[in-house]
Design an enzyme around this catalytic site. Structure first.
Site, mmCIF file in Angstrom:
data_model
loop_
_atom_site.group_PDB
_atom_site.id
_atom_site.type_symbol
_atom_site.label_atom_id
_atom_site.label_comp_id
_atom_site.label_asym_id
_atom_site.label_seq_id
_atom_site.Cartn_x
_atom_site.Cartn_y
_atom_site.Cartn_z
ATOM 1 N N HIS A 211 0.604 -1.599 -0.065
ATOM 2 C CA HIS A 211 -0.123 -0.164 0.025
ATOM 3 C C HIS A 211 0.671 0.887 -0.061
ATOM 4 C CE1 HIS A 211 -2.768 -3.359 1.426
ATOM 5 N NE2 HIS A 211 -3.104 -3.127 0.562
ATOM 6 N N HIS A 220 -3.589 -4.944 -5.977
ATOM 7 C CA HIS A 220 -4.812 -6.025 -6.134
ATOM 8 C C HIS A 220 -5.349 -5.849 -7.575
ATOM 9 C CE1 HIS A 220 -3.402 -3.195 -2.051
ATOM 10 N NE2 HIS A 220 -4.766 -4.222 -1.754
ATOM 11 N N HIS A 351 -12.926 1.754 3.256
ATOM 12 C CA HIS A 351 -12.723 0.921 4.341
ATOM 13 C C HIS A 351 -12.862 1.427 5.018
ATOM 14 C CE1 HIS A 351 -9.920 -2.740 2.473
ATOM 15 N NE2 HIS A 351 -9.614 -1.478 1.232
ATOM 16 N N PHE A 371 -6.135 -3.539 7.921
ATOM 17 C CA PHE A 371 -5.461 -4.206 6.521
ATOM 18 C C PHE A 371 -5.396 -5.652 7.199
ATOM 19 C CE2 PHE A 371 -3.872 -0.010 4.323
ATOM 20 C CZ PHE A 371 -4.929 -0.006 3.921
ATOM 21 N N HIS A 384 -12.707 -3.309 -3.985
ATOM 22 C CA HIS A 384 -10.877 -3.359 -5.278
ATOM 23 C C HIS A 384 -11.265 -3.671 -6.612
ATOM 24 C CE1 HIS A 384 -7.398 -2.227 -2.878
ATOM 25 N NE2 HIS A 384 -8.347 -2.726 -1.729
HETATM 26 CU CU1 C2O Z 1 -4.837 -4.251 0.098
HETATM 27 CU CU2 C2O Z 1 -7.741 -2.230 -0.070
HETATM 28 O O1 C2O Z 1 -6.775 -2.396 0.633
#
Ligand code: C2O
Length: 609
Positions: A211, A220, A351, A371, A384
């Site tokens: 991140h 991701h 998140h 996380f 995501h």
């Molecule tokens: Cu790896 Cu939305 O985070």
């Protein structure tokens, strides 16, 4: 952590003034006492820590010294002289240096272990495997692409919903030592960001963090790619695709129903979500202010409108076409990288909005708000998918271009595929979604309309603060529990440019040396030339952007910066010729204890300094 505040506060004067109006920007610093629920520790003149995000650092000592408040005054003063008040300027890459940087290699699984900073022995390592397969990208797209539908549309197809649930159910039913097992898949995310995975570079073992740097989008994308194929394989349907949480359009600005229906039998349901936000009809606020505490009283229509303004600003204005504003900084030894603007908002905000209320035990915001556990919530993958779609749209519709540096393209990760094979992939192979075999349903992109372009709140303002950043420096370190404003100079070479030059290279506001414990969900908003006492909202040009952090479970110090493109903003404010601007930071959560190393305005160089 409590010891930090008194120590810092005792070494400095306390600044306290009464609230001010915009017309009287004549003080070094504005403390808005209405913001007392929040707390910022500001140290503008750069304390020296080793740096967690920095791929070369050892952060355990840094975490300890941060908590104990050990800041060296000499570092502070030195930081001022060498550091880049207005300075660090300016144009030009050092291309040789860039060319020499090595890509981050795939993690060394033999070095995977429990997270050192986590006392409970958090261990997110995947099952071991002796054979590593190299991913082979096909030369052309498959005949049938997997189409990722907007979650609200996917919900209308009972057959799809049944398949998705069945696939997740089967994933949950796999044996514990199967890498495709639901919990092992959740741990993939944890291992890559909570201190389990390591790689070796220059003879040193280093921790991986995916991140807050240019690794964010490609990591991701790959994670979803394999997750989706595992689900498809489990139900023997090669066309199966994940849905995307369409939070950038009004129809999708809710917790998607397919994850919420039927708390007993639905394997997509997760009990660890914010109970207020899961009430049907609750609008998702992309500017969600507090982690765990709603403090907005705006009506739904206003929140939706503000969300669209926010999308317009995040995607089209402050990110421009400049790759580091979009992707985040290089992840290189010696750099303290920072996140791209979409990663901050909406990514981090969503998140924090989705995870449980941090006021309720265990006060960590699980699952989505921290996380290590985020991947345990099936909603993560829909969230995501939309983040991934932003990358896809940015290139397809808004002239965005991928980074061409080889140390990005050759950076590598490891994932288990649907056949339980360990696969080595690179960023280079992630760039073309068609070659990866998927596409996104085409839905309306309401925020691209001019209608949602933020407009100025004030006409070109003539008032100016009298005090500079250097004067602010003499006041600190200090503890702030309020909004701060500071005047930041615009160097000559930034100001005096033709329109053509401005179109080529973005002017950026950089807030550097941002440091805080990773376990804290820091958030602050940034305004330019606004009223420090009552800053405007997302529909106004003055609102330049937000810094948003999702907390980690392992305890270390994050050191990063925030970079906001302001070329368009200054033009809109009629301030393109001004030799300085007033920058206001508004803390937006009750836990954020942070230091700020400095402010500067410069030409964007995607440098990692
Ligand atoms: Cu790896 Cu939305 O985070």
């Amino acid at each position: 952590m409590a010891s930090l505040l008194p120590l810092l506060a005792s070494s400095s004067t306390t600044v306290s003034v009464t609230p001010t109006s915009f017309a009287s920007f004549r003080r070094p610093l504005f403390l808005n006492k209405s913001q007392t629920s929040s707390r910022l520790v500001v140290l503008p003149c750069k304390a020296k820590h080793r740096d967690h995000n920095n791929p070369g650092s050892n952060d355990q000592d840094a975490a300890t010294s941060f908590r104990e408040g050990k800041f060296d005054r000499r570092d502070v003063l030195f930081g001022l002289g060498a550091g880049g008040l207005y300075g660090a300027g300016a144009a030009g890459f050092d291309l040789n240096r860039f060319a020499l940087a090595d890509p981050i290699p795939a993690p060394d699984l033999s070095k995977c272990g429990p997270t050192t900073e986590d006392k409970t022995g958090l261990d997110c390592c995947p099952p071991k495997s002796d054979i590593i397969h190299k991913f082979k990208l096909p030369a052309s797209p498959p005949e049938v692409l997997r189409i990722r539908l907007a979650a609200q549309n996917a919900a209308k197809d009972p057959e799809y919903v049944a398949k998705y649930r069945e696939a997740i159910k089967r994933m949950k039913g796999l044996p514990n030592d199967d890498p495709r097992n639901f919990w092992n898949q959740a741990n993939v995310h944890c291992a890559y960001c909570e201190g389990s995975h390591h790689y070796t570079m220059g003879g040193n073992l280093k921790e991986i963090q995916v991140h807050s740097s240019w690794l964010f989008y490609p990591f991701h994308r790959w994670y979803l790619y394999f997750y989706e194929r595992i689900l498809a394989d489990l139900i023997q349907d090669p066309t199966f695709a994940l849905p995307f949480w369409n939070w950038d359009a009004p129809e999708g600005m809710y917790m998607p129903a397919i994850f919420e229906d039927d708390s007993v039998l639905n394997p997509l349901y997760d009990a660890k979500r914010n109970t207020r936000h899961r009430v049907p009809g609750t609008v998702l606020d992309l500017n969600y202010k507090k982690n765990g505490t709603d403090d907005n009283t705006r009506d739904d229509d206003t929140i939706i409108r503000e969300n669209l303004f926010t999308m317009n600003k995040q995607m089209l204005s402050i990110s421009s076409t400049d790759w580091c504003l979009f992707f985040g900084d290089p992840y290189r030894p010696g750099c303290s990288p920072c996140a791209g603007n979409i990663e901050h908002k909406p990514h981090n905000t969503v998140h924090n909005w989705t995870g449980t209320d941090r006021k309720l035990p265990p006060k960590t915001g699980e699952d989505m708000g921290v996380f290590y556990s985020a991947g345990r919530d099936p909603i993560f993958f829909a969230h995501h998918a939309n983040v991934d779609r932003m990358w896809y749209l940015w290139k397809k519709n808004f002239k965005g271009q991928d980074i061409t540096y080889t140390d990005w393209l050759d950076s590598a990760f490891l994932f288990y595929d649907e056949k339980q094979r360990l696969v080595h992939v690179t960023v280079r192979d992630s760039l073309d979604t068609a070659l990866l075999g998927y596409d996104y349903e085409s839905v309306d992109i309401p925020w691209k309309d001019h209608k949602y372009k933020p407009t100025p709140r004030f006409p070109a303002n003539k008032t100016k603060p009298q005090f500079s950043f250097a004067e602010l420096c003499t006041k600190f370190p200090d503890t702030l529990d309020s909004t701060i404003s500071v005047e930041v100079a615009r160097p000559e070479e930034v100001r005096n440019r033709s329109d053509a030059e401005k179109a080529k290279q973005e002017e950026v506001l950089v807030i550097r040396g941002i440091e805080f414990p990773a376990t804290v969900p820091v958030k602050f908003d940034v305004y330019v030339n606004d009223d420090a006492d009552s800053p405007s909202g997302p529909d106004k040009s003055e609102f330049a952007g937000s810094f948003v952090h999702v907390s980690h479970r392992h305890d270390h110090i994050i050191k990063t910066k925030l970079r906001l493109g302001i070329t368009q903003l200054l033009r809109d404010l009629g301030a393109a010729k001004e030799d300085s601007v007033v920058v206001t930071l508004v803390p937006r959560n009750g836990e954020g204890k942070i230091t700020i190393g400095g402010f500067s305005i410069e030409l964007s160089s995607c440098e990692c300094a």
